[in-house]
Write an enzyme that holds these catalytic residues in place. Structure first.
Site, short mmCIF file in Angstrom:
data_model
loop_
_atom_site.label_atom_id
_atom_site.label_comp_id
_atom_site.label_asym_id
_atom_site.label_seq_id
_atom_site.Cartn_x
_atom_site.Cartn_y
_atom_site.Cartn_z
CE LYS B 58 -4.29 -1.72 0.68
NZ LYS B 58 -5.47 -1.40 -0.13
CB SER B 83 -9.33 0.48 10.53
OG SER B 83 -9.90 -0.61 9.85
#
Lengths: 319, 319
Positions: B58, B83
């Site tokens: 990511k 989250s």
């Protein structure tokens, strides 16, 4: 000649061993993590023997011992008693030379370890679990087969093989100011001391040991070899006692031995798992814990750590 | 122009992204294991994004998105609701550019994830845990700050950034015959497809998905985007639904999506942990499981696998 029956190796013996070892062993990576450096307050270089064949540095010593045998000796095979990494390492080394290996394992050895050793083609003899039973069983195997006993650490070629991990580490990071290795029987630590101090006497070399299995620390302090009695530590590779040869090398060359608590071992293991995403066994976490517990000693330095292995039972973790 | 509002990226867009990404991201290693190859029946090359910054691929997308903003946009910061790994990645990318990041986290997010995101300097807004509450909270943050919303996968620059993992993989192993990546929202898989198919259309590219969260598989089969409804899988990174842009790329380019059971995921995770001594998260085990479950499809081939990350809660393992 040393006080033991085994000669004290020199750095050149490790260099010779390396010509053999490098043909078969993985050149394991040296890993760093900015994150871990910040937490430990020094620059740490992990020599990752968890990525070594059989998952541990033991393969280096086993390869050197097995390939140092004469053709005549080798033909009869090698033997040892062990339920741990040395057994797997010796079995694989023997397989690579194409000779038989005979491993005496205690009847209470975990099935998974037995299976691993069998997987490498070893012939397993089961013994009762006391030291005397294991030694008797080994003597019988030797008598029957003529195989050469390769001790896990009280062995010149094994110690030289283990030292090749430091050779690779210093090849990659020649400016280290300190190196740490865990201490069990002292084979890895002796090889580390021999190579690192031979390379540059100014590099500090520290052993690391669980406080719950601090026989090497006490032996060094009092100048006698204490047996390791009922050591109660998660670092299962560090429960053994020193041999005369490893005691002598460590007494002469080590800067000292640092001891750590079980809690510190688990914290250090967790730090490496979580921050570096590599699986190290509890024994490997012991020198990392020693850095955490002795911050002042290593502050701002370039510190090498021999990560001894990565063989853990994932169903039985301390977290 | 694509059917979505976001243009379809080309391989050249990923190459451009790489000039940015490579300044900040780790060039992660490509690992192999003879042992694992024997078990899987093919030659597997793991692109180890578990060793990426924040422990996941990511970071690549977040870096590309954050550094692609104009000075004026960037000054107001970036925001997202998440989250997971995207939140940490965006927070770190923003920190590296020296701009604020605003993360909306549900009140039930684990404290450890909150702490990680805070550690990267993000400003956290807590919302109730429903999708509507999170989106409302994000809209408020945007209104107040003028920050740019960086979607975790429905974003051109994010998809291009994720594709750089494949760029590095093929740089190192240009002769791969197949590549697998896990499919959640499809950002990583879209980037992988764009790069790999652009590099060589003959390389097969497969997505891998938990059978318990097979919305992408069904979407592809039926030609419509199904939402991921109550997915019950250990692979927590793969519970999201496709976006129009990722659906379109996947529909056009993928060889297919392979689904695996929860048991297969855990077995594959365990295989990599035990044999390779690296920590991979359940989502990363999904493509490995897909190889195990589809042996014929990959037999004897050179197969690349994008290991998406290594963020697991060591106190809560499936073993």
């Amino acid at each position: 000649m040393s006080q033991s029956e085994i000669p004290i190796p020199a750095i050149s013996d490790i260099e010779s061993a390396y010509t053999l070892v490098q043909k078969y062993a993985n050149q394991t990576p040296v890993l760093t993590s900015r994150n871990v450096n910040e937490i430990l307050g020094c620059e740490v270089f992990l020599k990752c023997e968890n990525f070594q064949k059989v998952g541990a540095f033991k393969f280096r010593g086993a390869i050197n011992a097995v390939f140092s045998l004469s053709e005549v000796e080798a033909a009869k095979g090698v033997c040892t008693h062990s339920s741990g990494n040395h057994a797997a390492a010796l079995a694989l080394a023997a397989k690579l030379r194409g000779i038989p290996s005979y491993i005496v394992m205690p009847e209470n050895a975990p099935a998974i370890k037995r299976k691993a050793v069998e997987g490498y083609g070893a012939i397993i003899t089961t013994s009762k679990s006391t030291q005397a039973d294991r030694e008797n069983a080994l003597a019988n195997v030797q008598k029957k087969t003529g195989a050469t006993f390769i001790h896990p650490y009280s062995n010149f070629n094994v110690i030289c093989g283990q030292g090749t991990a430091s050779l690779e580490l210093l090849q990659e990071e020649p400016n280290l100011q300190a190196v740490l290795a865990p201490v069990g029987g002292g084979g890895l630590f002796s090889g580390t001391l021999t190579y690192v101090k031979g390379f540059n006497t100014n590099i500090e070399v520290w052993g690391a040991e669980p406080a719950n299995a601090d026989d090497a620390f006490r032996s060094l302090r009092d100048g006698v070899i204490y047996p390791s009695v009922n050591p109660n530590t998660i670092a299962d590779g560090l429960r053994t006692s020193l041999a005369p040869i490893t005691f002598e090398i460590i007494s002469k060359k080590a800067n000292g031995i640092l001891t750590v608590t079980e809690e510190q071992i688990v914290d250090a293991m967790r730090l490496v798992w979580e921050r570096m995403k590599i699986i190290i066994e509890p024994s490997s976490a012991v020198p990392v814990a020693a850095i955490m517990a002795n911050r002042k000693l290593f502050e701002g330095k370039k510190v090498g750590v021999i990560i001894s292995g990565g063989n853990v039972d994932v169903e039985n973790l301390p977290f």
